[in-house]
Scaffold this active site. Structure first.
Site, PDB file in Angstrom:
ATOM      1  N   CYS A  90       2.185  81.267  12.242  1.00 11.73           N
ATOM      2  CA  CYS A  90       1.132  80.246  12.254  1.00 11.73           C
ATOM      3  C   CYS A  90       1.684  78.817  12.396  1.00 11.73           C
ATOM      4  O   CYS A  90       2.149  78.463  13.471  1.00 11.73           O
ATOM      5  CB  CYS A  90       0.252  80.419  11.018  1.00 11.73           C
ATOM      6  SG  CYS A  90      -1.357  79.657  11.221  1.00 11.73           S
ATOM      7  N   ARG A 124     -12.334  76.757  12.846  1.00 17.46           N
ATOM      8  CA  ARG A 124     -11.219  77.562  12.346  1.00 17.46           C
ATOM      9  C   ARG A 124     -11.473  79.022  12.667  1.00 17.46           C
ATOM     10  O   ARG A 124     -12.598  79.509  12.556  1.00 17.46           O
ATOM     11  CB  ARG A 124     -11.081  77.421  10.827  1.00 17.46           C
ATOM     12  CG  ARG A 124     -10.585  76.068  10.389  1.00 17.46           C
ATOM     13  CD  ARG A 124     -10.065  76.121   8.971  1.00 17.46           C
ATOM     14  NE  ARG A 124      -8.705  76.619   8.917  1.00 17.46           N
ATOM     15  CZ  ARG A 124      -7.626  75.913   9.286  1.00 17.46           C
ATOM     16  NH1 ARG A 124      -7.748  74.689   9.732  1.00 17.46           N
ATOM     17  NH2 ARG A 124      -6.428  76.437   9.192  1.00 17.46           N
ATOM     18  N   HIS A 189      -0.692  86.147   9.282  1.00 20.51           N
ATOM     19  CA  HIS A 189      -0.201  86.069   7.908  1.00 20.51           C
ATOM     20  C   HIS A 189      -0.427  87.434   7.274  1.00 20.51           C
ATOM     21  O   HIS A 189      -0.891  88.358   7.919  1.00 20.51           O
ATOM     22  CB  HIS A 189      -1.029  85.052   7.111  1.00 20.51           C
ATOM     23  CG  HIS A 189      -0.876  83.643   7.520  1.00 20.51           C
ATOM     24  ND1 HIS A 189       0.219  82.888   7.171  1.00 20.51           N
ATOM     25  CD2 HIS A 189      -1.694  82.813   8.205  1.00 20.51           C
ATOM     26  CE1 HIS A 189       0.051  81.653   7.628  1.00 20.51           C
ATOM     27  NE2 HIS A 189      -1.086  81.581   8.265  1.00 20.51           N
TER      28      HIS A 189
HETATM   29  N1  GLN Z   1      -2.216  73.722  10.742  1.00 16.73           N
HETATM   30  C1  GLN Z   1      -2.294  74.839  11.550  1.00 16.73           C
HETATM   31  C2  GLN Z   1      -3.670  75.226  12.021  1.00 16.73           C
HETATM   32  O1  GLN Z   1      -4.647  75.205  11.278  1.00 16.73           O
HETATM   33  C3  GLN Z   1      -1.527  75.983  10.880  1.00 16.73           C
HETATM   34  C4  GLN Z   1      -2.293  76.737   9.834  1.00 16.73           C
HETATM   35  C5  GLN Z   1      -1.489  77.844   9.191  1.00 16.73           C
HETATM   36  O2  GLN Z   1      -0.264  77.846   9.196  1.00 16.73           O
HETATM   37  N2  GLN Z   1      -2.195  78.768   8.557  1.00 16.73           N
HETATM   38  O3  GLN Z   1      -3.788  75.537  13.181  1.00 16.73           O
END
Ligand code: GLN
Length: 232
Positions: A90, A124, A189
């Site tokens: 990520c 998101r 993740h």
């Molecule tokens: N900041 C990044 C995003 O939201 C990474 C998020 C993460 O590592 N979970 O795209």
């Protein structure tokens, strides 16, 4: 002796990303392969390693890591050329590419180990992910994504897999993650490697230059299988 460098664990470790390093360590130890893990923090120097791991985090942590990584960019590129294995999750994945442009604020420079770039979108992606890959058997990878960054691949950099469930790199082109030489990135993740023991072994095999003998993964594969195609 397998030498693992854990890059910036104090800043980049959400959703238990550190579990990926524990998985690499345990799966080596169960086979009698000695492991040494070096934590690389802000200000640390970096020497040669066989596997480099970098986890995910929020934009705020990525700012500091982005700056620090620039000091090591040339060295890490030479490590890629030498065949060292990298796994970025990520936020770490985003910084293995050329850059990450957050929704607000300045562009964060990456280190260009992957020919990829990331631009924050206005929503998101949060949910379970299943991917089909041609790297390993079984040919599925599972994880959990939570990101707004939209990643696009270019040139020699290919996706780690094709989306079955979830959004992956950008929600449009059905691609998840990236690979260039032995550098891998993914939005999964979870932790990722405990749920994907076959992929953990694939990385260790690349690092030591030989295919590993299987071990009893009944429990791990039960977990893996229970997550394949899990509703988003
Ligand atoms: N900041 C990044 C995003 O939201 C990474 C998020 C993460 O590592 N979970 O795209």
């Amino acid at each position: 002796m397998l030498r693992i460098a854990h890059l910036y664990p104090k800043l980049l470790n959400i959703y238990g990303d550190n579990g990926n390093v524990i998985t690499l360590q345990k799966r080596c130890e169960w086979r009698g392969i000695e492991v040494n893990i070096d934590e690389i923090n802000i200000g640390s120097s970096i020497a040669e390693h066989d596997i480099y791991f970098i986890g995910g985090g929020q934009d705020i942590q990525q700012i500091e890591v982005s700056k620090e990584l620039q000091r090591h960019k040339d060295f890490l590129l030479s490590e890629r050329e030498r065949g060292a294995v990298f796994l970025g999750i990520c936020g770490g994945y985003q910084l293995l590419g050329h850059y990450y442009k957050p929704f607000e604020g300045e562009r964060l420079e990456g280190i260009g180990l992957l020919d990829a770039y990331t631009i924050a979108g206005d929503r998101r992606f949060i949910g379970n992910v299943t991917v089909k890959t041609d790297c390993v058997t079984p040919d599925t990878l599972v994880g959990f994504e939570n990101h707004s960054g939209l990643t696009y691949l270019q040139g020699e950099t290919k996706p780690l897999g094709i989306m079955v469930t979830g959004n992956g790199n950008n929600g449009k082109d059905k691609k998840e993650g990236a690979r260039c030489k032995n550098v891998f990135g993914t939005y999964m993740h979870g932790s990722f490697l405990p749920k994907n023991p076959h992929f953990a072994d694939y990385l260790i095999g690349l690092a030591i230059g030989e295919e590993l003998q299987p071990i009893d993964d009944t429990t791990e594969l039960l977990t893996h299988n229970s997550l394949v195609n899990k509703a988003y």
